[in-house]
Motif scaffolding. Structure first.
Motif, mmCIF file in Angstrom:
data_model
loop_
_atom_site.group_PDB
_atom_site.id
_atom_site.type_symbol
_atom_site.label_atom_id
_atom_site.label_comp_id
_atom_site.label_asym_id
_atom_site.label_seq_id
_atom_site.Cartn_x
_atom_site.Cartn_y
_atom_site.Cartn_z
ATOM 1 N N ARG A 40 -27.228 14.622 1.351
ATOM 2 C CA ARG A 40 -26.332 13.478 1.202
ATOM 3 C C ARG A 40 -25.953 12.865 2.548
ATOM 4 O O ARG A 40 -25.433 11.753 2.601
ATOM 5 N N GLY A 41 -26.238 13.581 3.631
ATOM 6 C CA GLY A 41 -26.024 13.033 4.971
ATOM 7 C C GLY A 41 -27.308 12.576 5.626
ATOM 8 O O GLY A 41 -27.319 12.302 6.834
ATOM 9 N N SER A 42 -28.376 12.450 4.846
ATOM 10 C CA SER A 42 -29.671 12.044 5.399
ATOM 11 C C SER A 42 -29.650 10.595 5.875
ATOM 12 O O SER A 42 -28.881 9.759 5.379
ATOM 13 N N ARG A 43 -30.524 10.295 6.818
ATOM 14 C CA ARG A 43 -30.639 8.916 7.305
ATOM 15 C C ARG A 43 -31.430 8.042 6.337
ATOM 16 O O ARG A 43 -31.352 6.816 6.410
ATOM 17 N N LEU A 44 -32.227 8.660 5.467
ATOM 18 C CA LEU A 44 -33.054 7.909 4.514
ATOM 19 C C LEU A 44 -32.219 7.565 3.281
ATOM 20 O O LEU A 44 -31.676 8.455 2.622
ATOM 21 N N TRP A 45 -32.164 6.299 2.950
ATOM 22 C CA TRP A 45 -31.295 5.869 1.842
ATOM 23 C C TRP A 45 -31.762 6.429 0.514
ATOM 24 O O TRP A 45 -30.938 6.755 -0.358
ATOM 25 N N ILE A 46 -33.082 6.578 0.325
ATOM 26 C CA ILE A 46 -33.580 7.081 -0.952
ATOM 27 C C ILE A 46 -33.187 8.541 -1.152
ATOM 28 O O ILE A 46 -32.867 8.972 -2.262
ATOM 29 N N VAL A 47 -33.173 9.304 -0.053
ATOM 30 C CA VAL A 47 -32.747 10.707 -0.134
ATOM 31 C C VAL A 47 -31.256 10.777 -0.454
ATOM 32 O O VAL A 47 -30.819 11.556 -1.313
ATOM 33 N N ARG A 48 -30.457 9.952 0.245
ATOM 34 C CA ARG A 48 -29.018 9.914 -0.040
ATOM 35 C C ARG A 48 -28.753 9.480 -1.471
ATOM 36 O O ARG A 48 -27.855 10.003 -2.140
ATOM 37 N N PHE A 49 -29.554 8.519 -1.964
ATOM 38 C CA PHE A 49 -29.365 8.024 -3.321
ATOM 39 C C PHE A 49 -29.646 9.112 -4.355
ATOM 40 O O PHE A 49 -28.860 9.313 -5.289
ATOM 41 N N LEU A 50 -30.750 9.837 -4.183
ATOM 42 C CA LEU A 50 -31.105 10.878 -5.151
ATOM 43 C C LEU A 50 -30.098 12.025 -5.128
ATOM 44 O O LEU A 50 -29.692 12.527 -6.178
ATOM 45 N N SER A 101 -21.545 20.879 -3.165
ATOM 46 C CA SER A 101 -22.264 19.999 -2.241
ATOM 47 C C SER A 101 -21.318 19.086 -1.483
ATOM 48 O O SER A 101 -21.566 18.727 -0.327
ATOM 49 N N GLU A 102 -20.217 18.690 -2.121
ATOM 50 C CA GLU A 102 -19.236 17.851 -1.429
ATOM 51 C C GLU A 102 -18.531 18.642 -0.339
ATOM 52 O O GLU A 102 -18.200 18.094 0.724
ATOM 53 N N ILE A 103 -18.297 19.931 -0.567
ATOM 54 C CA ILE A 103 -17.710 20.788 0.471
ATOM 55 C C ILE A 103 -18.653 20.884 1.664
ATOM 56 O O ILE A 103 -18.229 20.769 2.818
ATOM 57 N N VAL A 104 -19.934 21.094 1.394
ATOM 58 C CA VAL A 104 -20.929 21.192 2.477
ATOM 59 C C VAL A 104 -21.008 19.882 3.240
ATOM 60 O O VAL A 104 -21.000 19.861 4.487
ATOM 61 N N ARG A 105 -21.094 18.774 2.526
ATOM 62 C CA ARG A 105 -21.198 17.470 3.182
ATOM 63 C C ARG A 105 -19.978 17.190 4.064
ATOM 64 O O ARG A 105 -20.103 16.744 5.206
#
Length: 250
Positions: A40-50, A101-105
């Motif tokens: 969810r912190g990726s630079r790629l928008w498609i990765v963040r979207f998925l 996952s929100e805790i990790v992010r």
């Protein structure tokens, strides 16, 4: 009153099944939380979207309805038969993995930018920065919210009794129906869930102290109930100074 035979025949196996559901679903949630939180912190928008789509879908899905759907609807729709315990573990693991996952992010986002810049200056790859700099510093900050999430997951395991998994809540309901004794059965359940939560909290706080010591952060003194109090004299819950830290009362 509840007989010792009923306790050994139903409640003891129910406790073991509750522990199994908790361990399996917690492991599944942990395996899901870290990749989704990192992606969810990726630079790629498609990765963040998925990754964000997974988070939003399972955060907004009832674990109980998901269990029932996996147990009764999936065999009709996809011709895949889940055992009730497997359906319960999957539903809890997928849902609480989204919360985790929100805790990790959030913990990774809280790592100071200067630390990341130091990794860039040392010519670390993004994976090396994550493994050597970001995760070691973020991990101690993840443990307290993970502790809360683990307690919520432990209490959520009671939902598996609805799909006929013979956990300790199922045993309590069985006792109530068989002997019409609601007070002793549910009082015992309250005590058992509290004991499990207390043991989990003690273990997670020990893990937190160990994690903080590895990164050179001050540990906290042990308090049986209530908040933790740091050795530096600042209450870990309220943030206020204490007599030990300020020297008052000496």
């Amino acid at each position: 009153m509840m007989s010792s035979e009923f306790f050994t025949s139903w409640f003891l196996p129910g406790i073991w099944i509750t522990v199994q559901v908790l361990v399996y679903s917690a492991l599944l949630a942990l395996v899901i939380a870290f990749p989704i939180g990192i992606l969810r912190g990726s630079r790629l928008w498609i990765v963040r979207f998925l990754a964000g789509a997974y988070f939003e879908i399972f955060r907004g899905t009832s674990a109980l309805i998901l269990m029932i759907w996996m147990t009764f609807a999936v065999p009709l729709l996809l011709h895949i038969q889940f055992q009730p315990m497997a359906a319960g573990v999957l539903a809890l693991g997928l849902g609480y993995g989204a919360y985790g996952s929100e805790i990790v992010r959030g913990a990774l986002a809280a790592v100071p930018v200067a630390q990341r810049e130091a990794g860039v200056a040392l010519n670390f790859t993004p994976l090396q920065r994550l493994r050597l700099i970001e995760l070691p510093q973020a991990w101690p900050e993840m443990i307290p919210p993970f502790n809360n999430l683990l307690i919520e997951l432990m209490k959520g395991t009671a939902l598996v009794s609805v799909i006929s998994v013979a956990d300790m809540t199922f045993a309590g309901n069985l006792l109530r129906q068989a002997k019409n004794e609601s007070a002793p059965s549910y009082t015992l359940l309250l005590v058992l869930y509290f004991v499990l939560a207390f043991v989990l909290t003690r273990g997670m706080r020990a893990l937190e102290r160990r994690a903080k010591s590895k990164v050179g952060r001050p540990s906290e003194t042990k308090v049986l109930f209530g908040g933790l109090r740091s050795k530096s004299g600042v209450d870990a819950v309220t943030g206020s100074s204490t007599a030990e830290g300020t020297g008052a009362g000496k």
